[in-house]
Design an enzyme around this catalytic site. Structure first.
Site, PDB file in Angstrom:
ATOM      1  N   GLU A  66       0.698  -1.285   0.059  1.00  0.00           N
ATOM      2  CA  GLU A  66      -0.049   0.147   0.024  1.00  0.00           C
ATOM      3  C   GLU A  66       0.764   1.273  -0.109  1.00  0.00           C
ATOM      4  OE1 GLU A  66      -2.093  -3.068   2.591  1.00  0.00           O
ATOM      5  OE2 GLU A  66      -0.088  -2.637   2.144  1.00  0.00           O
ATOM      6  N   CYS A  90      -2.952  -3.605   6.635  1.00  0.00           N
ATOM      7  CA  CYS A  90      -2.283  -3.527   8.241  1.00  0.00           C
ATOM      8  C   CYS A  90      -2.725  -2.236   8.938  1.00  0.00           C
ATOM      9  CB  CYS A  90      -0.965  -3.915   8.400  1.00  0.00           C
ATOM     10  SG  CYS A  90       0.187  -2.784   7.754  1.00  0.00           S
ATOM     11  N   CYS A 101     -30.731  16.105   2.507  1.00  0.00           N
ATOM     12  CA  CYS A 101     -31.137  16.836   1.272  1.00  0.00           C
ATOM     13  C   CYS A 101     -32.400  16.540   0.691  1.00  0.00           C
ATOM     14  CB  CYS A 101     -30.314  15.984   0.001  1.00  0.00           C
ATOM     15  SG  CYS A 101     -30.838  14.607  -0.520  1.00  0.00           S
ATOM     16  N   CYS A 119     -33.702  12.853   0.289  1.00  0.00           N
ATOM     17  CA  CYS A 119     -33.912  12.003   1.350  1.00  0.00           C
ATOM     18  C   CYS A 119     -34.829  12.470   2.535  1.00  0.00           C
ATOM     19  CB  CYS A 119     -32.288  12.039   2.178  1.00  0.00           C
ATOM     20  SG  CYS A 119     -30.957  11.359   1.288  1.00  0.00           S
TER      21      CYS A 119
END
Length: 373
Positions: A59, A91, A275, A278
């Site tokens: 990563e 990790c 919003c 919603c």
């Protein structure tokens, strides 16, 4: 930093096998894709493979490469989608670094498909995976479609199709159940830093650490507590808007609709008021469940000067939902139930003044029209 484009077949089958107990697989392989609407990356840079190099994890190799090769060619604000296929999930150290990276690059979305999950029983590891999700990453356990995609794009397969190993889907169910346990157990509580940044009702807040943006961009969280009428233990949870996915309020409604609810009291604490879409869906839910008491407290009002958002808030109020702005008692209750009941809540400067100002705005919005009879 150089990286191979593909994996050898034996390497792929050995390291990506989603065993419940994977002995001898100490390295992590990260296959990535980078995509954007106006991305000018050369084709060889759009996908590749990283693995652990000494003490530098896969990563970290990707982040170094991304800073050096990709950010330089992306225009400011250009949206970029990154997809990872990983033999092990990140990790603690890498998860924290990736989360910090996402927090400072809001135009970047990240999906992480993991064959196996690293140190599933470690509470610190679980917390870091949840931090990734809180910063917008999408965590998914790899199933047959993902293994096929990874095989076709990142393995020297000589044109041969992917051959599933025994118990692939059974192992997927095991890995997926562990992931859901991690996210459901940890996401029910907010980290202290996340709470103070996300629920702060000031107009702007500065980030904890210096970043390229002067102010911290805040997200939409829904913390909910459902109190059954029979005195049972309350059901608590925390949901977050994720890039390219449904809003936290819709995720909340989906969860409520999956249960047989009757005569319960639900209290929701939101970082932003809903919003219009919603708000209308919350109002429809209340209409379908008239015996439910639903209280919604918002830390801040979202686009409150726009008529459509004002109408959405009015629809909540008219539907019988108790809508208000969070003040000191609500912030304290939210802290106690979702952050840390062992420590006292420390109010920030001008909390009460900001609440009073937002409450005035909400009262004016409610005066747009009379409530339904």
């Amino acid at each position: 930093m150089q990286n191979p484009i593909k994996l050898y077949k034996k390497t792929f089958y050995f390291h990506f096998k989603n065993l419940q107990y994977a002995k001898g697989r100490r390295n992590t392989f990260l296959c990535f894709e980078v995509d954007g609407k106006d991305c000018d990356l050369p084709v060889p840079l759009r996908q590749g493979v990283f693995k652990k190099e000494g003490h530098i994890h896969a990563e970290e190799c990707f982040l170094y490469w991304f800073h050096d090769r990709v950010l330089k060619v992306l225009s400011p604000g250009e949206e970029c989608k990154v997809t990872w296929y990983m033999s092990w999930s990140p990790c603690n150290r890498c998860a924290e670094q990736v989360a910090d990276f996402l927090a400072t690059h809001h135009n970047l979305s990240l999906v992480i498909f993991s064959s196996r999950f690293y140190s599933k029983g470690d509470p610190n590891q679980q917390q870091m995976l949840c931090r990734l999700v809180q910063e917008g990453a999408r965590m998914v356990a790899m199933d047959l479609p993902e293994f096929k995609k990874c095989w076709n794009k990142f393995a020297y397969n000589d044109g041969q199709p992917f051959v599933p190993w025994k118990r692939l889907h059974k192992n997927f169910r095991f890995q997926d159940s562990k992931l859901q346990e991690i996210l459901s157990s940890q996401m029910s509580l907010l980290g202290e830093e996340v709470f103070y940044l996300q629920f702060n009702n000031s107009h702007r807040v500065q980030p904890v650490q210096p970043v390229q943006h002067r102010y911290y961009r805040r997200k939409s969280y829904v913390c909910y507590q459902l109190e059954p009428p029979n005195g049972q233990e309350p059901l608590k949870g925390c949901l977050l808007n994720q890039k390219g996915m449904q809003h936290a309020e819709i995720l909340f409604l989906d969860k409520m609709r999956s249960m047989e609810l009757s005569q319960v009291t639900i209290t929701c604490y939101l970082t932003w008021s809903p919003c219009p879409n919603c708000a209308w869906q919350l109002a429809a839910f209340k209409k379908d469940h008239p015996d439910i008491i639903l209280r919604i407290y918002a830390s801040r009002l979202y686009f409150h000067w726009r008529r459509a958002f004002q109408k959405g808030l009015c629809s909540l109020w008219r539907s019988g939902i108790q809508v208000d702005v969070m003040d000191l008692p609500q912030f304290t209750d939210c802290w106690r139930n979702f952050v840390n009941p062992q420590k006292p809540f420390r109010p920030w400067n001008n909390l009460k003044k900001n609440s009073w100002h937002l409450q005035r705005l909400l009262r004016k919005i409610k005066e747009l029209g009379p409530p339904l009879p």
